[in-house]
Write an enzyme that holds these catalytic residues in place. Structure first.
Site, PDB file in Angstrom:
ATOM      1  N   CYS A  12       0.866  -1.159   0.000  1.00 25.79           N
ATOM      2  CA  CYS A  12       0.000   0.000   0.000  1.00 25.79           C
ATOM      3  C   CYS A  12       0.910   1.219   0.000  1.00 25.79           C
ATOM      4  O   CYS A  12       2.127   1.081   0.147  1.00 25.79           O
ATOM      5  CB  CYS A  12      -0.890  -0.022   1.237  1.00 25.79           C
ATOM      6  N   CYS A  88      -4.168  -1.083  -2.359  1.00 29.04           N
ATOM      7  CA  CYS A  88      -4.673   0.271  -2.579  1.00 29.04           C
ATOM      8  C   CYS A  88      -4.407   0.661  -4.020  1.00 29.04           C
ATOM      9  O   CYS A  88      -3.474   0.160  -4.646  1.00 29.04           O
ATOM     10  CB  CYS A  88      -4.062   1.271  -1.608  1.00 29.04           C
ATOM     11  N   CYS A  96       6.758  -0.467  -9.163  1.00 28.76           N
ATOM     12  CA  CYS A  96       7.229  -1.261  -8.036  1.00 28.76           C
ATOM     13  C   CYS A  96       8.656  -1.714  -8.275  1.00 28.76           C
ATOM     14  O   CYS A  96       9.102  -1.810  -9.417  1.00 28.76           O
ATOM     15  CB  CYS A  96       6.359  -2.508  -7.853  1.00 28.76           C
TER      16      CYS A  96
END
Length: 164
Positions: A12, A88, A96
């Site tokens: 998140c 989220c 990422c």
């Protein structure tokens, strides 16, 4: 499924509520077959007090829970993840790190209970809803027939859980 413990990372943005709750849930519901972790792209530095309240209320241990940066899990000596789930919408849209071992990924987005404004009862209710929704998703996940699913079918299943 083999006797191997599967590592599951929940991501998140702030790593203060949803991902922390998910980490705790997979550790409890996974029956020792899964080990949960959580992290954030921009960690708040502390676990939200109402997330801790909800976990304690549901008899989860909270010792050791902390808000951490997802870069910790991209390090060479970090635990190798089998699954990485974003919980989220912000984290799902961010770039990422590259996760060693090519873990299976899925997006399980849900509203941020920490963003809810109102009375204490309304805010606690938002955390209780988040807990219930994550508990339902994680219960389905840990009970998948891993031994009988190939990688493609397993990916379909974890994606489907995120849409539930």
């Amino acid at each position: 499924m083999s006797d191997k413990v599967m590592n599951v990372l929940f991501l998140c943005t702030g790593n203060s509520a949803r991902s922390i709750i998910a980490e705790s849930l997979v550790n409890k519901l996974g029956g020792g077959r899964f080990r949960g972790f959580s992290a954030g792209s921009h960690p708040k530095g502390a676990v939200h007090p109402l997330a801790l309240y909800e976990l304690e209320h549901n008899r989860h241990p909270v010792d050791g829970l902390r808000s951490k940066d997802w870069a910790e899990f991209a390090e060479p000596d970090a635990p190798r993840m089998d699954f990485v789930f974003t919980v989220c919408d912000n984290a799902a849209g961010e770039v990422c790190p590259v996760w060693p071992g090519q873990p299976m990924t899925a997006h399980w987005g849900m509203p941020d209970p920490a963003a809810v404004e109102g009375t204490e009862i309304e805010r606690k209710a938002a955390f209780a809803r988040t807990y219930r929704e994550l508990r339902n998703r994680i219960s389905i996940f840990v009970n998948l027939p891993f031994a009988t699913l190939d990688r493609l079918r397993l990916q379909e299943k974890v994606d489907e859980i995120g849409r539930s």
